[in-house]
Design a protein around this motif. Structure first.
Motif, PDB file in Angstrom:
ATOM      1  N   GLY A   1     -60.103 -12.961  88.743  1.00 25.08           N
ATOM      2  CA  GLY A   1     -60.011 -13.995  89.761  1.00 25.08           C
ATOM      3  C   GLY A   1     -60.078 -15.383  89.155  1.00 25.08           C
ATOM      4  N   GLY A   2     -59.832 -16.374  89.992  1.00 27.95           N
ATOM      5  CA  GLY A   2     -59.909 -17.744  89.502  1.00 27.95           C
ATOM      6  C   GLY A   2     -59.187 -18.705  90.412  1.00 27.95           C
ATOM      7  N   LEU A   3     -58.944 -19.904  89.886  1.00 29.02           N
ATOM      8  CA  LEU A   3     -58.265 -20.967  90.611  1.00 29.02           C
ATOM      9  C   LEU A   3     -56.827 -21.055  90.125  1.00 29.02           C
ATOM     10  N   VAL A   4     -55.890 -21.075  91.067  1.00 28.48           N
ATOM     11  CA  VAL A   4     -54.468 -21.107  90.713  1.00 28.48           C
ATOM     12  C   VAL A   4     -53.739 -22.021  91.685  1.00 28.48           C
ATOM     13  N   PRO A   5     -52.753 -22.774  91.222  1.00 32.24           N
ATOM     14  CA  PRO A   5     -52.005 -23.625  92.141  1.00 32.24           C
ATOM     15  C   PRO A   5     -51.079 -22.803  93.022  1.00 32.24           C
ATOM     16  N   ALA A   6     -50.747 -23.358  94.170  1.00 35.03           N
ATOM     17  CA  ALA A   6     -49.816 -22.679  95.067  1.00 35.03           C
ATOM     18  C   ALA A   6     -48.516 -22.379  94.332  1.00 35.03           C
ATOM     19  N   GLY A   7     -47.998 -21.191  94.555  1.00 38.52           N
ATOM     20  CA  GLY A   7     -46.797 -20.752  93.860  1.00 38.52           C
ATOM     21  C   GLY A   7     -47.073 -20.027  92.565  1.00 38.52           C
ATOM     22  N   GLY A   8     -48.321 -20.049  92.136  1.00 36.94           N
ATOM     23  CA  GLY A   8     -48.678 -19.414  90.874  1.00 36.94           C
ATOM     24  C   GLY A   8     -48.964 -17.929  91.012  1.00 36.94           C
ATOM     25  N   SER A   9     -49.421 -17.349  89.912  1.00 35.34           N
ATOM     26  CA  SER A   9     -49.685 -15.907  89.844  1.00 35.34           C
ATOM     27  C   SER A   9     -51.057 -15.635  89.269  1.00 35.34           C
ATOM     28  N   LEU A  10     -51.603 -14.501  89.662  1.00 29.06           N
ATOM     29  CA  LEU A  10     -52.847 -13.984  89.105  1.00 29.06           C
ATOM     30  C   LEU A  10     -52.765 -12.475  89.052  1.00 29.06           C
ATOM     31  N   ARG A  11     -53.498 -11.919  88.110  1.00 32.34           N
ATOM     32  CA  ARG A  11     -53.568 -10.466  88.019  1.00 32.34           C
ATOM     33  C   ARG A  11     -55.030 -10.058  88.079  1.00 32.34           C
ATOM     34  N   LEU A  12     -55.372  -9.269  89.073  1.00 29.42           N
ATOM     35  CA  LEU A  12     -56.720  -8.737  89.203  1.00 29.42           C
ATOM     36  C   LEU A  12     -56.786  -7.330  88.623  1.00 29.42           C
TER      37      LEU A  12
ATOM     38  N   VAL B   1     -57.371   0.075  88.374  1.00 30.65           N
ATOM     39  CA  VAL B   1     -56.362  -0.353  89.343  1.00 30.65           C
ATOM     40  C   VAL B   1     -56.175  -1.852  89.172  1.00 30.65           C
ATOM     41  N   ALA B   2     -54.957  -2.293  89.340  1.00 25.45           N
ATOM     42  CA  ALA B   2     -54.640  -3.704  89.168  1.00 25.45           C
ATOM     43  C   ALA B   2     -53.873  -4.225  90.377  1.00 25.45           C
ATOM     44  N   LEU B   3     -53.934  -5.518  90.555  1.00 23.26           N
ATOM     45  CA  LEU B   3     -53.170  -6.173  91.624  1.00 23.26           C
ATOM     46  C   LEU B   3     -52.501  -7.400  91.033  1.00 23.26           C
ATOM     47  N   GLN B   4     -51.198  -7.338  90.898  1.00 21.40           N
ATOM     48  CA  GLN B   4     -50.416  -8.477  90.440  1.00 21.40           C
ATOM     49  C   GLN B   4     -50.039  -9.308  91.659  1.00 21.40           C
ATOM     50  N   MET B   5     -50.442 -10.560  91.652  1.00 16.55           N
ATOM     51  CA  MET B   5     -50.211 -11.427  92.807  1.00 16.55           C
ATOM     52  C   MET B   5     -49.312 -12.583  92.389  1.00 16.55           C
ATOM     53  N   ASN B   6     -48.158 -12.671  93.007  1.00 16.64           N
ATOM     54  CA  ASN B   6     -47.194 -13.728  92.723  1.00 16.64           C
ATOM     55  C   ASN B   6     -46.973 -14.593  93.961  1.00 16.64           C
ATOM     56  N   SER B   7     -46.395 -15.741  93.741  1.00 19.13           N
ATOM     57  CA  SER B   7     -46.073 -16.663  94.840  1.00 19.13           C
ATOM     58  C   SER B   7     -47.276 -16.877  95.749  1.00 19.13           C
ATOM     59  N   LEU B   8     -48.400 -17.152  95.144  1.00 22.29           N
ATOM     60  CA  LEU B   8     -49.638 -17.315  95.908  1.00 22.29           C
ATOM     61  C   LEU B   8     -49.598 -18.568  96.769  1.00 22.29           C
ATOM     62  N   ASN B   9     -50.228 -18.473  97.933  1.00 19.31           N
ATOM     63  CA  ASN B   9     -50.356 -19.630  98.810  1.00 19.31           C
ATOM     64  C   ASN B   9     -51.803 -19.740  99.283  1.00 19.31           C
ATOM     65  N   SER B  10     -52.097 -20.801  99.994  1.00 21.59           N
ATOM     66  CA  SER B  10     -53.482 -21.073 100.382  1.00 21.59           C
ATOM     67  C   SER B  10     -54.068 -19.972 101.260  1.00 21.59           C
ATOM     68  N   GLU B  11     -53.223 -19.273 101.976  1.00 23.67           N
ATOM     69  CA  GLU B  11     -53.715 -18.189 102.837  1.00 23.67           C
ATOM     70  C   GLU B  11     -54.175 -16.977 102.040  1.00 23.67           C
ATOM     71  N   ASP B  12     -53.881 -16.948 100.766  1.00 17.58           N
ATOM     72  CA  ASP B  12     -54.341 -15.858  99.902  1.00 17.58           C
ATOM     73  C   ASP B  12     -55.737 -16.132  99.345  1.00 17.58           C
ATOM     74  N   THR B  13     -56.278 -17.307  99.596  1.00  9.93           N
ATOM     75  CA  THR B  13     -57.623 -17.629  99.130  1.00  9.93           C
ATOM     76  C   THR B  13     -58.640 -16.723  99.809  1.00  9.93           C
ATOM     77  N   ALA B  14     -59.397 -16.015  99.000  1.00 14.27           N
ATOM     78  CA  ALA B  14     -60.358 -15.050  99.536  1.00 14.27           C
ATOM     79  C   ALA B  14     -61.141 -14.434  98.386  1.00 14.27           C
ATOM     80  N   VAL B  15     -62.161 -13.683  98.749  1.00 16.52           N
ATOM     81  CA  VAL B  15     -62.810 -12.801  97.784  1.00 16.52           C
ATOM     82  C   VAL B  15     -62.085 -11.464  97.851  1.00 16.52           C
ATOM     83  N   TYR B  16     -61.658 -10.995  96.705  1.00 19.32           N
ATOM     84  CA  TYR B  16     -60.901  -9.744  96.623  1.00 19.32           C
ATOM     85  C   TYR B  16     -61.826  -8.634  96.131  1.00 19.32           C
ATOM     86  N   TYR B  17     -61.786  -7.506  96.847  1.00 19.46           N
ATOM     87  CA  TYR B  17     -62.654  -6.378  96.559  1.00 19.46           C
ATOM     88  C   TYR B  17     -61.839  -5.153  96.176  1.00 19.46           C
ATOM     89  N   CYS B  18     -62.301  -4.482  95.159  1.00 16.35           N
ATOM     90  CA  CYS B  18     -61.742  -3.203  94.762  1.00 16.35           C
ATOM     91  C   CYS B  18     -62.457  -2.098  95.542  1.00 16.35           C
TER      92      CYS B  18
END
Length: 121
Positions: free
Chosen positions: A9-20, A78-95
């Motif tokens: 997890g972390g901080l990412v700009p809108a449109g960016g990607s993260l991999r959990l 298990v992994a979650l690749q998240m692309n094209s992130l937007n502000s509505e994706d801001t949350a705590v993510y749980y496995c």
């Protein structure tokens, strides 16, 4: 004991990607469904994506086409690749996972501690 530990997890700009990533550890005989949930401030926890041991996947409508769930059965991850992130994706993510600890046991449901994802606009 069984533990699920998330990372990525972390901080990412809108449109960016993260991999959990999430790793299950402890006494594990079998894992059926693994999943990612998320909970935004003031909202209920919601299902993001699921994956079965055979690789069948399911996604929430809000993330279809942007998120990809995958797993490594040999490593119990298990992994979650998240692309094209937007502000509505801001949350705590749980496995989450359904795990049988020994052959004669029942499947029990386990949660990770959560990892924060913040998308800046």
């Amino acid at each position: 004991q069984v533990q699920l530990v998330e990372s990525g997890g972390g901080l990412v700009p809108a449109g960016g990607s993260l991999r959990l990533s999430c790793a299950a550890s402890g006494t594990i005989f079998s894992i059926t469904v693994m999943a990612w949930y998320r909970q935004a401030p003031g909202k209920q926890r919601e299902l993001v994506a699921t994956i079965t041991s055979s690789g069948s996947t399911n996604y929430a409508d809000s993330v279809k086409g942007r998120f990809t769930i995958s797993r490594d059965n040999a490593k119990n991850t298990v992994a979650l690749q998240m692309n094209s992130l937007n502000s509505e994706d801001t949350a705590v993510y749980y496995c989450n996972a359904d795990i049988k600890r020994v052959r004669w046991d029942e499947f029990n449901n386990y949660w990770g501690q959560g990892t924060q994802v913040t998308v800046s606009s």
